[in-house]
Motif scaffolding. Structure first.
Motif, PDB file in Angstrom:
ATOM      1  N   LEU A  62       0.757  -1.557  -0.392  1.00  0.00           N
ATOM      2  CA  LEU A  62      -0.545  -0.452  -0.215  1.00  0.00           C
ATOM      3  C   LEU A  62       1.076   1.145   0.217  1.00  0.00           C
ATOM      4  O   LEU A  62       0.315   2.622  -0.977  1.00  0.00           O
ATOM      5  N   ARG A  63       1.946   1.063   1.427  1.00  0.00           N
ATOM      6  CA  ARG A  63       3.092   2.005   0.856  1.00  0.00           C
ATOM      7  C   ARG A  63       3.565   2.707  -0.464  1.00  0.00           C
ATOM      8  O   ARG A  63       3.728   3.568  -0.801  1.00  0.00           O
ATOM      9  N   ALA A  64       3.769   1.635  -0.906  1.00  0.00           N
ATOM     10  CA  ALA A  64       4.579   1.513  -2.140  1.00  0.00           C
ATOM     11  C   ALA A  64       3.566   2.017  -3.721  1.00  0.00           C
ATOM     12  O   ALA A  64       3.672   2.860  -4.589  1.00  0.00           O
ATOM     13  N   ARG A  65       2.004   1.648  -3.838  1.00  0.00           N
ATOM     14  CA  ARG A  65       1.925   2.490  -4.106  1.00  0.00           C
ATOM     15  C   ARG A  65       1.145   3.675  -4.392  1.00  0.00           C
ATOM     16  O   ARG A  65       0.938   4.676  -5.404  1.00  0.00           O
ATOM     17  N   ARG A  66       1.086   4.080  -3.548  1.00  0.00           N
ATOM     18  CA  ARG A  66       0.754   5.740  -3.490  1.00  0.00           C
ATOM     19  C   ARG A  66       2.005   6.254  -3.723  1.00  0.00           C
ATOM     20  O   ARG A  66       1.806   7.312  -3.994  1.00  0.00           O
ATOM     21  N   LEU A  67       3.344   5.662  -3.348  1.00  0.00           N
ATOM     22  CA  LEU A  67       4.508   6.343  -4.192  1.00  0.00           C
ATOM     23  C   LEU A  67       4.174   6.369  -5.386  1.00  0.00           C
ATOM     24  O   LEU A  67       5.061   7.186  -6.241  1.00  0.00           O
ATOM     25  N   TYR A  68       4.904   5.251  -5.699  1.00  0.00           N
ATOM     26  CA  TYR A  68       4.430   5.326  -7.115  1.00  0.00           C
ATOM     27  C   TYR A  68       3.584   5.407  -8.328  1.00  0.00           C
ATOM     28  O   TYR A  68       3.807   6.091  -9.371  1.00  0.00           O
TER      29      TYR A  68
ATOM     30  N   ASP B  98       1.129   2.986  -8.648  1.00  0.00           N
ATOM     31  CA  ASP B  98       0.558   2.490  -9.509  1.00  0.00           C
ATOM     32  C   ASP B  98       1.447   1.213  -9.354  1.00  0.00           C
ATOM     33  O   ASP B  98       1.908   1.106  -7.611  1.00  0.00           O
ATOM     34  N   LEU B  99       1.461  -0.558  -9.863  1.00  0.00           N
ATOM     35  CA  LEU B  99       1.578  -1.747  -8.896  1.00  0.00           C
ATOM     36  C   LEU B  99       2.706  -2.523 -10.094  1.00  0.00           C
ATOM     37  O   LEU B  99       2.430  -3.238 -10.166  1.00  0.00           O
ATOM     38  N   ARG B 100       3.525  -1.263  -9.843  1.00  0.00           N
ATOM     39  CA  ARG B 100       4.815  -2.171 -11.034  1.00  0.00           C
ATOM     40  C   ARG B 100       5.776  -2.951 -10.846  1.00  0.00           C
ATOM     41  O   ARG B 100       6.927  -4.104 -11.177  1.00  0.00           O
ATOM     42  N   PHE B 101       5.631  -2.765  -9.330  1.00  0.00           N
ATOM     43  CA  PHE B 101       6.300  -3.891  -8.217  1.00  0.00           C
ATOM     44  C   PHE B 101       6.023  -5.067  -8.648  1.00  0.00           C
ATOM     45  O   PHE B 101       6.670  -6.614  -8.177  1.00  0.00           O
ATOM     46  N   LEU B 102       4.467  -5.384  -8.703  1.00  0.00           N
ATOM     47  CA  LEU B 102       4.010  -6.994  -9.296  1.00  0.00           C
ATOM     48  C   LEU B 102       4.850  -7.571 -10.705  1.00  0.00           C
ATOM     49  O   LEU B 102       3.642  -7.190 -11.139  1.00  0.00           O
ATOM     50  N   ASN B 103       5.800  -7.651 -10.521  1.00  0.00           N
ATOM     51  CA  ASN B 103       6.765  -8.401 -12.101  1.00  0.00           C
ATOM     52  C   ASN B 103       7.172  -9.424 -11.056  1.00  0.00           C
ATOM     53  O   ASN B 103       7.405 -10.161 -10.622  1.00  0.00           O
ATOM     54  N   GLN B 104       7.739 -10.424 -12.688  1.00  0.00           N
ATOM     55  CA  GLN B 104       8.069 -11.341 -12.331  1.00  0.00           C
ATOM     56  C   GLN B 104       9.760 -12.176 -11.603  1.00  0.00           C
ATOM     57  O   GLN B 104      10.059 -12.835 -11.296  1.00  0.00           O
ATOM     58  N   PHE B 105      10.515 -10.127 -11.945  1.00  0.00           N
ATOM     59  CA  PHE B 105      11.846 -10.225 -11.223  1.00  0.00           C
ATOM     60  C   PHE B 105      11.453  -9.900  -9.394  1.00  0.00           C
ATOM     61  O   PHE B 105      12.565 -10.301  -8.660  1.00  0.00           O
ATOM     62  N   HIS B 106      10.158  -8.892  -9.153  1.00  0.00           N
ATOM     63  CA  HIS B 106      10.264  -8.726  -7.728  1.00  0.00           C
ATOM     64  C   HIS B 106       9.846 -10.214  -7.170  1.00  0.00           C
ATOM     65  O   HIS B 106      10.331 -10.272  -5.860  1.00  0.00           O
ATOM     66  N   MET B 107       8.822 -10.879  -7.472  1.00  0.00           N
ATOM     67  CA  MET B 107       8.897 -12.296  -6.830  1.00  0.00           C
ATOM     68  C   MET B 107       9.714 -12.675  -6.533  1.00  0.00           C
ATOM     69  O   MET B 107       9.827 -13.600  -6.051  1.00  0.00           O
TER      70      MET B 107
ATOM     71  N   ARG C   7      20.622  -3.273 -15.669  1.00  0.00           N
ATOM     72  CA  ARG C   7      21.505  -3.285 -16.599  1.00  0.00           C
ATOM     73  C   ARG C   7      21.154  -2.655 -18.038  1.00  0.00           C
ATOM     74  O   ARG C   7      21.603  -1.862 -18.452  1.00  0.00           O
ATOM     75  N   ASP C   8      20.200  -3.514 -18.596  1.00  0.00           N
ATOM     76  CA  ASP C   8      19.686  -3.478 -19.687  1.00  0.00           C
ATOM     77  C   ASP C   8      18.351  -2.202 -19.819  1.00  0.00           C
ATOM     78  O   ASP C   8      17.494  -2.754 -20.555  1.00  0.00           O
ATOM     79  N   GLY C   9      17.586  -1.709 -18.521  1.00  0.00           N
ATOM     80  CA  GLY C   9      17.227  -1.587 -19.207  1.00  0.00           C
ATOM     81  C   GLY C   9      15.913  -1.435 -19.133  1.00  0.00           C
ATOM     82  O   GLY C   9      14.009  -1.159 -19.587  1.00  0.00           O
ATOM     83  N   HIS C  10      15.465  -2.768 -18.752  1.00  0.00           N
ATOM     84  CA  HIS C  10      13.967  -3.482 -18.500  1.00  0.00           C
ATOM     85  C   HIS C  10      12.892  -2.911 -17.760  1.00  0.00           C
ATOM     86  O   HIS C  10      12.920  -2.739 -16.688  1.00  0.00           O
ATOM     87  N   VAL C  11      11.618  -2.906 -18.220  1.00  0.00           N
ATOM     88  CA  VAL C  11      10.778  -1.907 -17.929  1.00  0.00           C
ATOM     89  C   VAL C  11      10.427  -2.736 -16.589  1.00  0.00           C
ATOM     90  O   VAL C  11       9.745  -1.351 -15.877  1.00  0.00           O
ATOM     91  N   PHE C  12      10.529  -3.908 -16.224  1.00  0.00           N
ATOM     92  CA  PHE C  12       9.976  -4.323 -15.500  1.00  0.00           C
ATOM     93  C   PHE C  12      10.964  -4.854 -13.617  1.00  0.00           C
ATOM     94  O   PHE C  12      10.843  -5.429 -13.375  1.00  0.00           O
ATOM     95  N   ALA C  13      11.879  -3.768 -14.410  1.00  0.00           N
ATOM     96  CA  ALA C  13      13.464  -3.620 -13.013  1.00  0.00           C
ATOM     97  C   ALA C  13      12.946  -3.766 -12.005  1.00  0.00           C
ATOM     98  O   ALA C  13      11.958  -3.168 -11.345  1.00  0.00           O
ATOM     99  N   VAL C  14      14.047  -4.679 -11.351  1.00  0.00           N
ATOM    100  CA  VAL C  14      12.824  -4.422  -9.406  1.00  0.00           C
ATOM    101  C   VAL C  14      13.610  -2.705  -8.887  1.00  0.00           C
ATOM    102  O   VAL C  14      14.742  -2.412  -9.556  1.00  0.00           O
ATOM    103  N   CYS C  15      12.650  -2.230  -8.858  1.00  0.00           N
ATOM    104  CA  CYS C  15      12.779  -1.067  -7.787  1.00  0.00           C
ATOM    105  C   CYS C  15      13.296  -1.203  -6.214  1.00  0.00           C
ATOM    106  O   CYS C  15      13.925  -2.084  -6.135  1.00  0.00           O
TER     107      CYS C  15
END
Length: 226
Positions: free
Chosen positions: A76-82, A84-93, A160-168
């Motif tokens: 919830l804190r990250a949702r307010r800061l970002y 959006d829910l960009r952190f819900l991706n395969q790299f973060h998981m 390094r590769d500038g992936h759109v879902f890179a870990v925050c």
């Protein structure tokens, strides 16, 4: 043992950072540590009739609380800061899974090392004295190598590769903390196993475990970096 438990509590307070890249609020970190210490104090001092909460069970309860309380609060804190829910991706998981493996999973692994050492001691104190530090170092090396590999693939390479879902966020502190926790758990496991072994079956084989542990630690630190 208390040092290892406190390390576990401090580590699991950061599960939200592993998921979202956002540092936990100070009150979350402080409260989490206090809850972990309280659970362990209950496990060590309180008996209800013939039942007593084990240290292992207390840590499992704390892990559950971390997952169902700290993770949603952090999300919830990250949702307010970002926004959006960009952190819900395969790299973060993947990184979250590695972080849990490097804290609670590592604690379980070395818990098993202690139990196995005490079982081996009943059959052969000499073999158990040799196996304890050797097995502990092997487990540590496997976990640290796996942690470094997952960090490289899930965090470093996508960034390094500038992936759109890179870990925050800055995850280096968590990566270093996971490795530090692994080493502290290893050293604590060796110490606890030696003390418990002497309490159950007094002898002088603990000196062999201590000497082998020292030699292995020195040898590992003299290795050339890969």
């Amino acid at each position: 043992a208390i040092f290892a438990v406190n390390t576990l509590g401090s580590g699991l307070c950061a599960v939200g950072t592993a998921l979202t890249g956002v540092l936990p609020a100070a009150w979350v970190y402080i409260t989490g540590n206090l809850v972990c210490i309280a659970l362990q104090a209950i496990a060590l001092t309180t008996v209800w009739g013939s039942w007593r909460l084990s240290t292992f069970s207390a840590s499992a309860v704390y892990l559950t609380l971390s997952m169902v309380v700290i993770l949603p609060i952090s999300a919830l804190r990250a949702r307010r800061l970002y926004g959006d829910l960009r952190f819900l991706n395969q790299f973060h998981m993947a990184w979250l899974g590695l972080f849990l493996f490097g804290t609670f999973g590592t604690w379980i692994a070395f818990y098993g090392v202690v139990v196995l050492s005490l079982l081996l001691r009943q059959a052969s104190p000499f073999f158990a004295a040799l196996a304890l530090p050797s097995l502990a170092v092997f487990v540590e090396k496997v976990i640290v190598s796996a942690s470094a590999d997952v960090y490289r693939k899930a965090v470093y390479i996508p960034r390094r590769d500038g992936h759109v879902f890179a870990v925050c966020g800055d995850q280096r502190r968590l990566a270093a903390g996971s490795i530090e926790a692994t080493h502290s758990f290893k050293e604590t496991a060796v110490l606890v196993a030696m003390v418990a072994g002497e309490a159950l079956q007094p002898d002088t084989w603990w000196m062999l475990s201590l000497a082998v542990s020292l030699l292995l630690n020195v040898a590992l630190r003299l290795q050339a970096p890969a």
